[in-house]
Design a protein around this motif. Structure first.
Motif, PDB file in Angstrom:
ATOM      1  N   UNK A   1      -4.853  -8.784  -5.779  1.00 44.57           N
ATOM      2  CA  UNK A   1      -5.455 -10.091  -6.026  1.00 44.57           C
ATOM      3  C   UNK A   1      -4.412 -10.990  -6.661  1.00 44.57           C
ATOM      4  N   UNK A   2      -3.459 -11.404  -5.841  1.00 46.09           N
ATOM      5  CA  UNK A   2      -2.443 -12.339  -6.280  1.00 46.09           C
ATOM      6  C   UNK A   2      -2.731 -13.704  -5.697  1.00 46.09           C
ATOM      7  N   UNK A   3      -1.694 -14.510  -5.545  1.00 44.41           N
ATOM      8  CA  UNK A   3      -1.853 -15.809  -4.913  1.00 44.41           C
ATOM      9  C   UNK A   3      -2.596 -15.655  -3.593  1.00 44.41           C
ATOM     10  N   UNK A   4      -2.118 -14.718  -2.784  1.00 46.77           N
ATOM     11  CA  UNK A   4      -2.861 -14.295  -1.601  1.00 46.77           C
ATOM     12  C   UNK A   4      -3.538 -12.975  -1.916  1.00 46.77           C
ATOM     13  N   UNK A   5      -4.322 -12.483  -0.977  1.00 47.80           N
ATOM     14  CA  UNK A   5      -4.996 -11.201  -1.161  1.00 47.80           C
ATOM     15  C   UNK A   5      -4.570 -10.229  -0.076  1.00 47.80           C
ATOM     16  N   UNK A   6      -4.312  -8.988  -0.465  1.00 49.19           N
ATOM     17  CA  UNK A   6      -3.894  -7.962   0.486  1.00 49.19           C
ATOM     18  C   UNK A   6      -4.771  -6.732   0.303  1.00 49.19           C
ATOM     19  N   UNK A   7      -5.298  -6.228   1.405  1.00 48.84           N
ATOM     20  CA  UNK A   7      -5.979  -4.944   1.410  1.00 48.84           C
ATOM     21  C   UNK A   7      -5.086  -4.001   2.197  1.00 48.84           C
ATOM     22  N   UNK A   8      -4.504  -3.023   1.522  1.00 47.06           N
ATOM     23  CA  UNK A   8      -3.468  -2.155   2.081  1.00 47.06           C
ATOM     24  C   UNK A   8      -3.972  -0.723   2.079  1.00 47.06           C
ATOM     25  N   UNK A   9      -3.941  -0.067   3.239  1.00 49.75           N
ATOM     26  CA  UNK A   9      -4.397   1.316   3.353  1.00 49.75           C
ATOM     27  C   UNK A   9      -3.326   2.161   4.028  1.00 49.75           C
ATOM     28  N   UNK A  10      -3.049   3.324   3.458  1.00 51.86           N
ATOM     29  CA  UNK A  10      -2.083   4.248   4.050  1.00 51.86           C
ATOM     30  C   UNK A  10      -2.751   5.067   5.154  1.00 51.86           C
ATOM     31  N   UNK A  11      -1.953   5.429   6.169  1.00 53.74           N
ATOM     32  CA  UNK A  11      -2.441   6.234   7.288  1.00 53.74           C
ATOM     33  C   UNK A  11      -1.482   7.382   7.559  1.00 53.74           C
ATOM     34  N   UNK A  12      -2.031   8.538   7.923  1.00 54.17           N
ATOM     35  CA  UNK A  12      -1.193   9.670   8.313  1.00 54.17           C
ATOM     36  C   UNK A  12      -0.719   9.554   9.754  1.00 54.17           C
ATOM     37  N   UNK A  13      -1.398   8.730  10.558  1.00 55.61           N
ATOM     38  CA  UNK A  13      -1.028   8.559  11.955  1.00 55.61           C
ATOM     39  C   UNK A  13      -0.999   7.099  12.334  1.00 55.61           C
ATOM     40  N   UNK A  14      -0.611   6.849  13.563  1.00 55.81           N
ATOM     41  CA  UNK A  14      -0.494   5.492  14.089  1.00 55.81           C
ATOM     42  C   UNK A  14      -1.784   5.142  14.812  1.00 55.81           C
ATOM     43  N   UNK A  15      -2.525   4.150  14.309  1.00 50.79           N
ATOM     44  CA  UNK A  15      -3.822   3.818  14.888  1.00 50.79           C
ATOM     45  C   UNK A  15      -4.004   2.294  14.919  1.00 50.79           C
TER      46      UNK A  15
END
Length: 479
Positions: free
Chosen positions: A253-267
């Protein structure tokens, strides 16, 4: 000891950590960017080198650097740094927030190969359309281009003398085969470039070279010091907060907002405005939803009512059901999931009873529902989020964090006070490159407290999100 360098748009930050990953010293050097025309945003690459000298000198004045074994790099993504055959910078770097290449981006995106290979929409901010713009508008410069480097990788050239990039940053160029973790010769050819114009590739946790002897002597750093591949700013921040495995995620929750999720594979889901990029660790990927105004929206509202963000949120008390007043936080367009640079925000449902507190709640709810939009876009690709770590200035508001937890039906963890951003993640990557370590060096920070969903308000927030979507559809019809 290990150093992390985070080359941002407004400054270069350096952090020195010890073996236990405790921060020993910090330094900052400001940067400016120029906007010579509407939609343009440029920066002098030479200023990055001066800033690097400044922060390294400041660190050396605060601590003994003779034990530094590794340096990691983080930085603003997508910027086009163009060099000739003698490594001379041909023009100012075209930055991530420059939109001049919107026509070129649309043309590349219309070529189905780009989404199929990269897993992403071609946005105007990406690097490939910038080069297409240069070819169309500055052909004499395009003809002299020998290397195209992302900002932190130009800094790496200064540090090591090597043309090297890494996977997480390179995945944001629109020339990258994100699944194969390699340059796409086909996409490069589509913009009249080749692999020869690109740097070599390493993983973010691998060594990309050693510090040049001249700089080692100047800064008091051992000549054996290695420079890690590093990561793009959000990927490096994820290393800093320990978001490295499937199910882990953070909301910024900065100037912009980012929802970041790690993945074990490419999807990937190239039909949406979700970013699917490589992570900074081998055989891992990540997905990102981005909203362009988070705390920026609250600060914007604060200017109207003459109060600061902390004062506005501190006066709210306990979490309430979403108000009748709805706020769409599209003050400068929106990325995920709308991919609409022209859409603009609005208040809907204003009434006599709408006071300052009601307006504040509406703004927080609007940003919260925009983040839920991102979560649903990620979920459509199969990405699961089991709990969230909240970072950034907005995470200081328990009200806001409880709203997010309730809207997403997901616990929100608040870390102990500390700096877990891109520079810290870069320092961790420097430690990995120097020691051969891996994911075990990217632990999550200690949790100060966890904010659980307010189950009494789950239905109310579900209804509020439905009203938000109704308002979103209405305003989309006007743009």
């Amino acid at each position: 000891m290990y150093i992390g360098l985070d080359l941002g748009t407004s400054g270069l930050k350096a952090i020195l950590i010890n073996e236990a990953q405790e921060i020993v010293a910090e330094a900052n050097a400001p940067l400016t960017n120029e906007r010579p025309h509407d939609g343009w945003s440029e920066q002098s690459p030479e200023s990055w080198l001066a800033a690097c000298d400044a922060v390294m000198g400041e660190l050396g004045a605060k601590a003994d650097l003779s034990g530094v074994a590794g340096i990691g790099l983080s930085g603003q993504m997508h910027g086009a740094t163009l060099l000739d055959k003698d490594d001379k910078v041909l023009r100012p770097c075209i930055l991530w927030n420059d939109t001049r290449s919107h026509k070129e981006a649309a043309a590349l995106d219309a070529d189905p190969r780009f989404r199929a290979v990269t897993g992403n929409i071609v946005f105007p901010g990406f690097t490939a359309p910038k080069l297409a713009w240069v070819k169309n508008n500055e052909p004499e410069i395009f003809d002299r281009v020998a290397k195209v480097l992302l900002p932190k990788d130009y800094l790496r050239l200064y540090l090591t003398g090597n043309y090297v990039g890494e996977m997480s940053d390179s995945a944001g160029t629109a020339w990258f085969d994100t699944g194969a973790r390699d340059w796409s010769d086909e996409l490069l050819a589509a913009t009249d470039l080749s692999r020869d114009h690109m740097p070599e590739l390493v993983e973010g946790s691998e060594a990309s070279g050693q510090l040049r002897a001249e700089l080692a002597g100047k800064w008091g750093v051992p000549a054996s010091c290695v420079i890690a591949g590093g990561g793009g700013d959000n990927a490096a921040s994820a290393i800093g907060v320990g978001v490295v495995k499937a199910g882990q995620a953070f909301v910024s929750l900065g100037t912009s907002g980012v929802l970041f999720a790690a993945n074990d594979g490419y999807q990937p889901d190239a039909g949406t405005a979700v970013h699917t990029f490589c992570h900074s660790l081998p055989d891992t990927w990540h997905q990102m939803g981005v909203i362009l105004a988070a705390t920026d929206a609250l600060n914007w509202y604060g200017r109207f009512v003459g109060k600061g963000a902390a004062e506005l949120t501190g006066a709210l008390g306990g979490l309430q059901a979403p108000s009748k007043t709805r706020f769409l936080p599209y003050l400068g367009g929106e990325r995920t999931p709308l991919n609409d640079a022209a859409i603009r925000g609005s208040f809907v449902g204003l009434e006599h009873a709408t006071d300052t507190a009601a307006g504040t709640r509406a703004v927080l709810e609007g940003v919260t529902f925009a983040i839920k939009d991102c979560a649903e876009a990620l979920a459509a690709t199969g990405t699961r989020i089991e709990r969230l770590l909240a970072v950034g200035g907005g995470s200081n508001s328990d009200y806001w964090c409880e709203a997010i937890a309730t809207a997403l039906d997901c616990p929100v963890d608040l870390p102990v006070a500390g700096d877990f951003g891109g520079a810290f993640g870069a320092a961790r990557l420097g430690q990995m490159a120097a020691t051969g370590g891996g994911v075990e060096l990217a632990a999550s920070p200690k949790t100060e407290k966890t904010i659980d969903p307010n189950t009494d308000l789950t239905a109310a927030f579900s209804d509020g999100f439905a009203r938000y979507k109704d308002a979103q559809r209405a305003i989309k019809g006007l743009t």
